[in-house]
Design a protein around this motif. Structure first.
Motif, mmCIF file in Angstrom:
data_model
loop_
_atom_site.group_PDB
_atom_site.id
_atom_site.type_symbol
_atom_site.label_atom_id
_atom_site.label_comp_id
_atom_site.label_asym_id
_atom_site.label_seq_id
_atom_site.Cartn_x
_atom_site.Cartn_y
_atom_site.Cartn_z
ATOM 1 N N LEU A 96 -40.276 -8.982 -13.356
ATOM 2 C CA LEU A 96 -40.243 -9.175 -11.909
ATOM 3 C C LEU A 96 -40.952 -8.015 -11.223
ATOM 4 O O LEU A 96 -40.968 -6.900 -11.748
ATOM 5 N N PRO A 97 -41.528 -8.272 -10.040
ATOM 6 C CA PRO A 97 -42.200 -7.184 -9.318
ATOM 7 C C PRO A 97 -41.177 -6.149 -8.842
ATOM 8 O O PRO A 97 -39.979 -6.452 -8.755
ATOM 9 N N PRO A 98 -41.644 -4.933 -8.541
ATOM 10 C CA PRO A 98 -40.718 -3.903 -8.048
ATOM 11 C C PRO A 98 -39.913 -4.423 -6.853
ATOM 12 O O PRO A 98 -40.439 -5.084 -5.969
ATOM 13 N N GLY A 99 -38.632 -4.134 -6.860
ATOM 14 C CA GLY A 99 -37.759 -4.543 -5.762
ATOM 15 C C GLY A 99 -37.122 -5.908 -5.945
ATOM 16 O O GLY A 99 -36.090 -6.192 -5.350
ATOM 17 N N ALA A 100 -37.706 -6.772 -6.740
ATOM 18 C CA ALA A 100 -37.157 -8.115 -6.908
ATOM 19 C C ALA A 100 -35.808 -8.089 -7.615
ATOM 20 O O ALA A 100 -34.898 -8.822 -7.248
ATOM 21 N N GLU A 101 -35.669 -7.223 -8.630
ATOM 22 C CA GLU A 101 -34.392 -7.113 -9.335
ATOM 23 C C GLU A 101 -33.313 -6.632 -8.390
ATOM 24 O O GLU A 101 -32.193 -7.143 -8.404
ATOM 25 N N ASP A 102 -33.657 -5.636 -7.554
ATOM 26 C CA ASP A 102 -32.681 -5.128 -6.591
ATOM 27 C C ASP A 102 -32.264 -6.222 -5.626
ATOM 28 O O ASP A 102 -31.091 -6.346 -5.283
ATOM 29 N N ALA A 103 -33.226 -7.036 -5.184
ATOM 30 C CA ALA A 103 -32.912 -8.121 -4.253
ATOM 31 C C ALA A 103 -31.964 -9.129 -4.895
ATOM 32 O O ALA A 103 -31.050 -9.636 -4.238
#
Length: 186
Positions: A96-103
């Motif tokens: 996943l692109p950066p930030g997508a996992e956090d979202a």
């Protein structure tokens, strides 16, 4: 047996496993390989002489399918005989692109299966195949094939389909490397 005895060492073994798995295409289950001395394999099965690279000290040998379920739990139950000098695992993953996992985590979903499904459905996901290989002596390598954009059945002509990208770095999957090393402990 030192990994330097084989051209490319453990990294060469990881590439060999990835190329073998890649020959079967995408959408495959995780595959486990024992890394065994080529000479010992030939002693046990001399009919393989024409199929093996006799200049390679180690040969990857595909194992039976891993059980369904948690990969970590399956690996934790594996014990290799002394003849096995290393092992490798090939598995398809989603990047996943950066930030997508956090979202996804912020959405309040902590169920691992739901997170996997959400990642698989993410519009910016990238599919890849990761191969991690380790030797009892301590060597480790990772190879990742990032899947090109075109998919079989697309209307995209083959010459316009982006090629898969290959990345090699032993630090790609430190947790997987440690899980594989644990299978080699006495």
């Amino acid at each position: 047996m030192a990994s330097s005895e084989r051209p490319g060492g453990v990294a060469g073994l990881a590439r060999e496993v990835e190329e073998f798995v890649a020959s079967g295409g995408w959408d495959q289950r995780p595959q486990l390989f024992a890394l065994v001395p080529t000479r010992a394999l030939l002693d046990e099965q001399p009919e393989l002489k024409g199929q093996l690279d006799l200049s390679s000290p180690l040969t990857p040998v595909a194992q039976e399918a891993l059980p369904d379920g948690d990969l970590g739990e399956a690996l934790a139950r594996i014990e290799w005989p002394d003849l096995v000098l290393g092992c490798a695992l090939a598995q398809e993953i989603i990047i996943l692109p950066p930030g997508a996992e956090d979202a996804l985590s912020e959405a309040g979903d902590s169920d691992a299966d739901r997170l996997r499904r959400a990642a698989a459905d993410h519009p910016q996901r990238t599919e890849a195949r990761l191969v991690a290989a380790v030797l009892r002596e301590g060597g480790a390598a990772c190879v990742m094939r990032i899947r090109g954009e075109g998919r079989p059945g697309d209307d995209t002509p083959p010459e316009a389909t982006p090629l898969d990208e290959i990345i090699e770095n032993p630090e790609l999957a430190p947790n997987l490397i440690e899980a594989l090393r644990a299978t080699l402990l006495p």
